[in-house]
Scaffold this motif. Structure first.
Motif: not given
Length: 300
Positions: A97-106, A108-112
């Motif tokens: 779950a932590t890895s999945a949450a990190d993926f979402v955050e990463n 978002n950083l990439f897209a922005v």
């Protein structure tokens, strides 16, 4: 609670073993007495027979003790293994779950950070992932950070895309050649691009002021490094990094079949599985965690 039960079982085990040893000592003594009385007379034979009967009794008494002890040990080990498996499963779920949450955050950083260039950059991300078994969460974060740094210093989006793409790929080559973790290689490049000289020295790259001045002189630019803008310094460091990493460039592809690189790929695939598995629980955690956090805050 588990330790308490295990300690109790340990005490019972020691007591049973001590009782067994005491009974076996009696057995040995009576066996010697029986051997000594074998003189051929009937009374001695009867005594020997009685001695054997006495011997059999404690041995028979021991059998149910060891049987019950064995059942207890089996039960404890079964419970302990089940408890350990449960903890391992819970840890895997939480890590996923932590890895999945990190993926979402990463992402978002990439897209922005990439903005309009994100679609083109994603093609590079997918190509790296399919060709080299990279961890997309890791490479998304690296490219997003590097691109954001470049654009924030005034570098154009096209140049920032090229720089972040090349440095992300270079991280895997440095990791392969110098046998270090990919995350460590990415960290060294990120530090070097902002002017920290020590991390890159480990991989044979020098971005000190003196070296950068040499690059300026060789390019025919009649200026001092101190006179450059921050964006120009970043581009100069980028040029120096690419120039001095020539031996490393392409090393991951050339030695992809080596044990170390195969282990890195395996580790990346495990990370990818954790992200996929974690997505199954992320929605549940997103619904439950605010409630748990609210209760926890109310108790403080």
């Amino acid at each position: 609670m588990a330790d308490y039960n295990v300690n109790n079982v340990g005490i019972e085990f020691v007591a049973s073993v001590e009782k067994a040893i005491a009974s076996l000592d009696k057995l040995i003594v009576k066996t010697n007495e029986a051997k000594g009385s074998m003189g051929g007379i009937v009374d001695s034979a009867k005594k020997a027979s009685k001695g054997i009967d006495d011997i059999q009794k404690p041995v028979k008494d021991l059998k149910p003790q060891f049987t019950s002890l064995g059942d207890v040990i089996k039960g404890v080990f079964s419970t302990a293994l089940l408890y350990r498996f449960g903890r391992m499963l819970l840890k895997f779920v939480m890590d996923s779950a932590t890895s999945a949450a990190d993926f979402v955050e990463n992402y978002n950083l990439f897209a922005v950070a990439l903005g309009n260039s994100s679609e083109e950059a994603l093609k590079f991300q997918y190509a790296m992932n399919q060709a080299f078994g990279t961890s997309m969460s890791e490479t998304l974060k690296a490219q997003g950070f590097l691109n954001n740094l470049a654009t924030s210093l005034g570098i154009t989006s096209d140049a920032a895309l090229t720089m972040s793409t090349n440095l992300t790929k270079l991280a895997y080559d440095l990791s392969s050649l110098f046998n270090i973790g990919v995350d460590e290689a990415i960290s060294k490049l990120e530090s070097g691009i902002v002017g920290q000289t020590k991390p890159l020295r480990y991989v044979g790259i020098d971005v000190t002021m003196q070296t950068l001045q040499t690059y300026l002189d060789n390019m025919g630019i009649d200026r001092q490094v101190q006179q450059l803008t921050q964006a120009e310094k970043v581009l100069l460091r980028y040029i120096a990094i690419l120039d001095q990493s020539g031996n490393a460039q392409g090393d991951f592809a050339r030695t992809i079949e080596s044990p170390n690189n195969q282990l890195k790929i395996l580790g990346n695939q495990v990370k990818e599985i954790q992200v996929w598995f974690g997505n199954l629980f992320l929605g549940l955690f997103s619904s439950v965690l605010p409630i748990i956090n609210g209760v926890a805050l109310s108790l403080i």
